[in-house]
Design an enzyme around this catalytic site. Structure first.
Site, short mmCIF file in Angstrom:
data_model
loop_
_atom_site.label_atom_id
_atom_site.label_comp_id
_atom_site.label_asym_id
_atom_site.label_seq_id
_atom_site.Cartn_x
_atom_site.Cartn_y
_atom_site.Cartn_z
N ASP A 31 0.85 -1.09 -0.05
CA ASP A 31 0.04 0.05 0.02
C ASP A 31 0.72 1.24 -0.08
O ASP A 31 1.93 1.23 0.70
CB ASP A 31 -1.08 -0.01 1.19
N ASN A 90 -13.05 -3.18 2.49
CA ASN A 90 -13.77 -2.08 2.53
C ASN A 90 -14.92 -2.08 1.30
O ASN A 90 -14.35 -2.49 0.41
CB ASN A 90 -13.10 -0.79 2.49
N VAL A 99 -11.16 2.97 -3.56
CA VAL A 99 -10.61 2.46 -4.99
C VAL A 99 -11.73 1.36 -5.21
O VAL A 99 -11.74 0.30 -4.86
CB VAL A 99 -9.30 1.89 -5.09
N HIS A 103 -10.29 -5.27 -3.21
CA HIS A 103 -8.91 -5.62 -2.64
C HIS A 103 -8.85 -5.94 -1.28
O HIS A 103 -9.74 -5.65 -0.46
CB HIS A 103 -8.05 -4.27 -2.88
N HIS A 105 -6.94 -5.84 2.26
CA HIS A 105 -5.74 -5.13 2.96
C HIS A 105 -5.12 -6.37 3.66
O HIS A 105 -5.98 -6.99 4.53
CB HIS A 105 -6.13 -3.97 3.97
P1 AMP Z 1 -9.69 1.28 0.27
O1 AMP Z 1 -9.70 2.48 1.13
O2 AMP Z 1 -10.17 0.10 1.10
O3 AMP Z 1 -10.34 1.57 -0.97
O4 AMP Z 1 -8.08 1.15 0.05
C1 AMP Z 1 -7.56 1.82 -1.15
C2 AMP Z 1 -6.04 1.71 -0.67
O5 AMP Z 1 -5.23 1.84 -1.70
C3 AMP Z 1 -5.59 2.75 0.34
O6 AMP Z 1 -4.96 2.18 1.51
C4 AMP Z 1 -4.36 3.44 -0.42
O7 AMP Z 1 -3.31 4.07 0.51
C5 AMP Z 1 -4.17 2.52 -1.46
N1 AMP Z 1 -3.62 3.07 -2.66
C6 AMP Z 1 -4.07 3.99 -3.47
N2 AMP Z 1 -3.45 4.34 -4.50
C7 AMP Z 1 -2.46 3.41 -4.48
C8 AMP Z 1 -1.21 2.87 -5.39
N3 AMP Z 1 -0.80 3.79 -6.44
N4 AMP Z 1 -0.24 2.07 -4.82
C9 AMP Z 1 -0.54 1.25 -3.75
N5 AMP Z 1 -1.56 1.65 -3.03
C10 AMP Z 1 -2.36 2.50 -3.25
#
Ligand code: AMP
Length: 117
Positions: A31, A90, A99, A103, A105
């Site tokens: 992340d 999430n 996003v 995914h 975590h």
């Molecule tokens: P969520 O809030 O569950 O949708 O998690 C999205 C996660 O993606 C967050 O923890 C961000 O820090 C992570 N994230 C966003 N852009 C990137 C990226 N380019 N590379 C790695 N992680 C990312």
């Protein structure tokens, strides 16, 4: 066709990100804003926007995400019960999703409190 998510661009190697793990169905990378000493994102190569929108045909992919988590935890030295890790998915606004590409975590490396925020 809708625009690719940032995670799809990583999976397609359009954006460079070292992969922590990869198999036919999933890929994993660190992340960008880690919330723990270990914070890995495990994503399906097939675009599924969020877990509640997965279909029966995605069963193998959903299983692959969790199996990958175990392998990554082992590789990073946190699989043993004396250490451990947390998996988080999430979904939607209240879930904290930012996003729209499913995914998992994988968080580890510190004492993770409960309940989560
Ligand atoms: P969520 O809030 O569950 O949708 O998690 C999205 C996660 O993606 C967050 O923890 C961000 O820090 C992570 N994230 C966003 N852009 C990137 C990226 N380019 N590379 C790695 N992680 C990312």
């Amino acid at each position: 066709m809708s625009e690719k998510t940032i995670f799809q661009k990583i999976v397609d190697r359009e954006i460079p990100a070292p992969l922590v793990y990869e198999d036919d169905l999933v890929a994993a990378f660190n992340d960008i804003a880690p919330q723990a000493p270990i914070h890995v994102l495990i994503v399906p190569k097939k675009v599924i926007p969020r877990v509640g929108e997965a279909e029966a045909e995605d069963q193998a992919t959903l299983g692959a995400l969790l199996l990958a988590a175990g392998k990554i935890a082992e590789k990073l030295g946190v699989k043993d019960r004396s250490k451990g890790f947390r998996l988080v998915i999430n979904h939607g606004r209240d879930g904290g999703e930012t996003v729209p590409h499913l995914h998992v975590h994988l968080l580890a490396g510190r004492d993770l409190t409960w309940p989560p925020g």
